[in-house]
Motif scaffolding. Structure first.
Motif, mmCIF file in Angstrom:
data_model
loop_
_atom_site.group_PDB
_atom_site.id
_atom_site.type_symbol
_atom_site.label_atom_id
_atom_site.label_comp_id
_atom_site.label_asym_id
_atom_site.label_seq_id
_atom_site.Cartn_x
_atom_site.Cartn_y
_atom_site.Cartn_z
ATOM 1 N N ALA A 1 0.704 0.552 -12.014
ATOM 2 C CA ALA A 1 0.450 -0.885 -11.827
ATOM 3 C C ALA A 1 1.723 -1.693 -12.024
ATOM 4 O O ALA A 1 1.981 -2.654 -11.289
ATOM 5 N N GLY A 2 2.519 -1.303 -13.008
ATOM 6 C CA GLY A 2 3.777 -2.009 -13.229
ATOM 7 C C GLY A 2 4.728 -1.876 -12.055
ATOM 8 O O GLY A 2 5.428 -2.831 -11.693
ATOM 9 N N ILE A 3 4.753 -0.698 -11.434
ATOM 10 C CA ILE A 3 5.613 -0.503 -10.266
ATOM 11 C C ILE A 3 5.150 -1.381 -9.111
ATOM 12 O O ILE A 3 5.958 -2.019 -8.423
ATOM 13 N N VAL A 4 3.836 -1.428 -8.881
ATOM 14 C CA VAL A 4 3.297 -2.215 -7.762
ATOM 15 C C VAL A 4 3.564 -3.701 -7.974
ATOM 16 O O VAL A 4 4.048 -4.404 -7.069
ATOM 17 N N ILE A 5 3.261 -4.194 -9.175
ATOM 18 C CA ILE A 5 3.453 -5.620 -9.449
ATOM 19 C C ILE A 5 4.937 -5.986 -9.415
ATOM 20 O O ILE A 5 5.329 -7.038 -8.898
ATOM 21 N N GLY A 6 5.782 -5.094 -9.966
ATOM 22 C CA GLY A 6 7.211 -5.367 -9.938
ATOM 23 C C GLY A 6 7.783 -5.394 -8.532
ATOM 24 O O GLY A 6 8.733 -6.140 -8.250
ATOM 25 N N SER A 7 7.214 -4.581 -7.635
ATOM 26 C CA SER A 7 7.717 -4.549 -6.260
ATOM 27 C C SER A 7 7.299 -5.780 -5.468
ATOM 28 O O SER A 7 7.978 -6.160 -4.501
ATOM 29 N N LEU A 8 6.186 -6.399 -5.845
ATOM 30 C CA LEU A 8 5.658 -7.513 -5.061
ATOM 31 C C LEU A 8 6.643 -8.669 -4.977
ATOM 32 O O LEU A 8 6.801 -9.279 -3.912
ATOM 33 N N GLY A 9 7.317 -8.970 -6.092
ATOM 34 C CA GLY A 9 8.208 -10.118 -6.108
ATOM 35 C C GLY A 9 9.344 -10.013 -5.111
ATOM 36 O O GLY A 9 9.768 -11.014 -4.519
ATOM 37 N N VAL A 10 9.852 -8.787 -4.890
ATOM 38 C CA VAL A 10 10.935 -8.617 -3.930
ATOM 39 C C VAL A 10 10.391 -8.368 -2.532
ATOM 40 O O VAL A 10 11.026 -8.726 -1.546
ATOM 41 N N LEU A 11 9.202 -7.767 -2.443
ATOM 42 C CA LEU A 11 8.615 -7.495 -1.134
ATOM 43 C C LEU A 11 8.378 -8.775 -0.353
ATOM 44 O O LEU A 11 8.721 -8.864 0.836
ATOM 45 N N THR B 1 0.827 -1.209 0.000
ATOM 46 C CA THR B 1 0.000 0.000 0.000
ATOM 47 C C THR B 1 0.861 1.259 0.000
ATOM 48 O O THR B 1 0.585 2.222 -0.729
ATOM 49 N N ILE B 2 1.911 1.257 0.815
ATOM 50 C CA ILE B 2 2.826 2.401 0.833
ATOM 51 C C ILE B 2 3.471 2.595 -0.534
ATOM 52 O O ILE B 2 3.614 3.731 -1.023
ATOM 53 N N THR B 3 3.861 1.506 -1.179
ATOM 54 C CA THR B 3 4.471 1.598 -2.507
ATOM 55 C C THR B 3 3.510 2.198 -3.514
ATOM 56 O O THR B 3 3.903 3.031 -4.345
ATOM 57 N N ASN C 1 21.117 -3.434 -4.854
ATOM 58 C CA ASN C 1 22.025 -3.694 -5.968
ATOM 59 C C ASN C 1 21.383 -4.626 -6.977
ATOM 60 O O ASN C 1 21.555 -4.460 -8.201
ATOM 61 N N THR C 2 20.610 -5.598 -6.498
ATOM 62 C CA THR C 2 19.923 -6.518 -7.410
ATOM 63 C C THR C 2 18.922 -5.775 -8.283
ATOM 64 O O THR C 2 18.832 -6.012 -9.492
ATOM 65 N N ILE C 3 18.159 -4.865 -7.678
ATOM 66 C CA ILE C 3 17.158 -4.105 -8.433
ATOM 67 C C ILE C 3 17.818 -3.256 -9.512
ATOM 68 O O ILE C 3 17.394 -3.233 -10.668
ATOM 69 N N VAL C 4 18.882 -2.554 -9.137
ATOM 70 C CA VAL C 4 19.559 -1.683 -10.097
ATOM 71 C C VAL C 4 20.131 -2.495 -11.250
ATOM 72 O O VAL C 4 20.007 -2.123 -12.427
ATOM 73 N N LEU C 5 20.767 -3.618 -10.943
ATOM 74 C CA LEU C 5 21.338 -4.451 -11.999
ATOM 75 C C LEU C 5 20.251 -5.040 -12.894
ATOM 76 O O LEU C 5 20.447 -5.191 -14.108
ATOM 77 N N ALA D 1 13.410 3.763 -7.582
ATOM 78 C CA ALA D 1 13.452 4.500 -6.319
ATOM 79 C C ALA D 1 12.239 4.179 -5.448
ATOM 80 O O ALA D 1 12.371 3.905 -4.247
ATOM 81 N N VAL D 2 11.050 4.191 -6.046
ATOM 82 C CA VAL D 2 9.845 3.908 -5.281
ATOM 83 C C VAL D 2 9.846 2.461 -4.795
ATOM 84 O O VAL D 2 9.478 2.171 -3.643
ATOM 85 N N GLY D 3 10.245 1.543 -5.652
ATOM 86 C CA GLY D 3 10.305 0.149 -5.233
ATOM 87 C C GLY D 3 11.278 -0.072 -4.089
ATOM 88 O O GLY D 3 11.005 -0.842 -3.160
#
Length: 436
Positions: free
Chosen positions: A279-289, A238-240, A332-336, A373-375
């Protein structure tokens, strides 16, 4: 002098007591109900489809012969200047045996495909062709557009599944089942709902919640640690979403930054492109969250088991120290990951003379910067939230468990008080092993 009692080996592992089952249901039931209601309200009634009549039919075939020829010199160039053909230009013909379509089993001849990204053919290759009919009805022609890859992809998928099951065993089977659920939610709910004009942000949040609830409990079981991870993931997700909306509004991102997004905005005008970016940011963040929250919840549980004297403050501090190390590697994983996905774009900009300031503030790159950054901020918030929840539950459970054990011991014999109340992992192991 403190009272010593026998250590319960299940106490640190957060056994499924009635209180813990009630806590799991307390967290799980509202989340499931809200997710189910959200999916019902956002479920697509119809999915817009492109006009299939405008698409040339595709047929399958196999290359039989290749007859390369010298490319003719361009007009105004002499034969010596033309030289050998460049790697992106090929001339000649290919004979292909069709394996599907109205003329399956027959041989057709077409030009060798050329240009950037064109297939490099060899005899025996299985290819996909476009059937191009002459509008006047005079005839038809075929054009090779790609290779057939279904066989190779199925083999790779089977190798992937076998590797996961061989290493993780039953947990690997549940992980693969969770992966199937993820694809089902994406293909049957999220994508059709967005194409149907629903709010991409709401669809992404509800769909991500459905994926998370199913996958986490399916993979890790109905345990208190899983419930803590679910709660931490929901709050962080939700914060993301809120941060994504604020960041895209502040940076004036439209969501139309490349040719694919431009085509989508023209073909499906009812799709909110900025919402699609969110939506892409939220879904992309879920896998690492969920990776971070599950790790933090399990870490605090193990700390509580190895150090029964730890209370909320000690558990929170120790879990947070581990979380900091985890976050440092995840960033570092996200950036790469983003750099690898956009490597051709980075090479294109590096080869040009675009100023760095203009490069970073352009929408295409700014969109990825906002996404990462948001993720990352969402991941950082997940650590203290999940750690605090896990530490609170572990400390309260120990207090209740110790009270119950002390009451039992009061009616039994008193045990020697030769050991201080603090027990480390080795002492806990020794008490579990009957040989000690």
């Amino acid at each position: 002098m403190s009272h010593a009692h026998r250590h319960d080996p299940l106490q640190g592992r957060q056994r499924a007591t009635p209180a813990r089952r009630r806590l799991t249901l307390l967290l799980l039931t509202p989340a499931v109900l809200l997710t189910a209601v959200g999916m019902l309200l956002l479920w697509p009634h119809h999915t817009p489809q492109g006009d299939a009549t405008d698409e040339p039919p595709r047929v399958l075939g196999q290359v039989r012969t290749i007859s390369p020829q010298a490319c003719p010199a361009a007009e105004g160039e002499n034969e010596e200047a033309s030289g050998p053909p460049t790697p992106t230009i090929a001339c000649g013909s290919v004979t292909v045996t069709l394996g599907s379509g109205r003329e399956a089993g027959t041989d057709v001849t077409t030009d060798i495909p050329s240009g950037p990204g064109a297939p490099r053919l060899h005899v025996g290759d299985k290819v996909t062709l476009l059937l191009l009919d002459d509008p006047s009805g005079a005839g038809k022609s075929y054009s090779i557009i790609d290779f057939q890859r279904s066989h190779q992809l199925w083999l790779l998928g089977a190798a992937f599944a076998l590797a996961v099951i061989a290493f993780a065993r039953w947990r690997g089977v549940t992980a693969l089942a969770g992966l199937a659920v993820t694809f089902a939610v994406l293909l049957l709910f999220i994508i059709p709902a967005i194409l149907d004009g629903r709010s991409p942000v709401l669809v992404a949040v509800v769909g991500s919640a459905a994926i998370m609830l199913t996958v986490l409990y399916l993979t890790h079981g109905f345990a208190t640690t899983t419930s803590v991870a679910v709660a931490g993931t929901l709050v962080s997700l939700t914060i993301t979403a809120v941060l994504s909306a604020a960041a895209t509004t502040a940076t004036h991102l439209s969501g139309v930054a490349d040719e694919t997004a431009s085509y989508l905005s023209i073909a499906y005008q009812n799709v909110d492109m900025r919402g699609l970016l969110l939506a892409g940011i939220v879904i992309g963040s879920l896998g690492v969250l969920d990776d971070v929250t599950v790790t933090q919840s399990a870490t605090v549980t193990e700390l509580a088991a190895a150090n029964p004297s730890y209370r909320f403050r000690e558990l929170y501090r120790a879990g947070t120290r581990i979380g900091r190390a985890h976050i440092a590697s995840v960033i570092n994983t996200i950036v790469l990951a983003y750099a690898g996905a956009s490597l051709p774009l980075m090479l294109l900009f590096a080869a040009g003379n675009t100023p760095v300031g203009e490069l970073l503030t352009g929408e295409l790159v700014a969109q990825e910067l906002v996404r990462s950054a948001v993720g990352t901020i969402g991941l950082i918030t997940a650590v203290p939230i999940t750690t605090a929840l896990a530490a609170l539950i572990a400390s309260r459970a120990r207090t209740v468990g110790n009270a119950g054990v002390d009451a039992d011991d009061a009616g039994r014999r008193s045990e020697p008080q030769s050991r201080p109340p603090r027990e480390d992992a080795w002492v806990a192991f020794a008490e579990r092993d009957p040989r000690w």
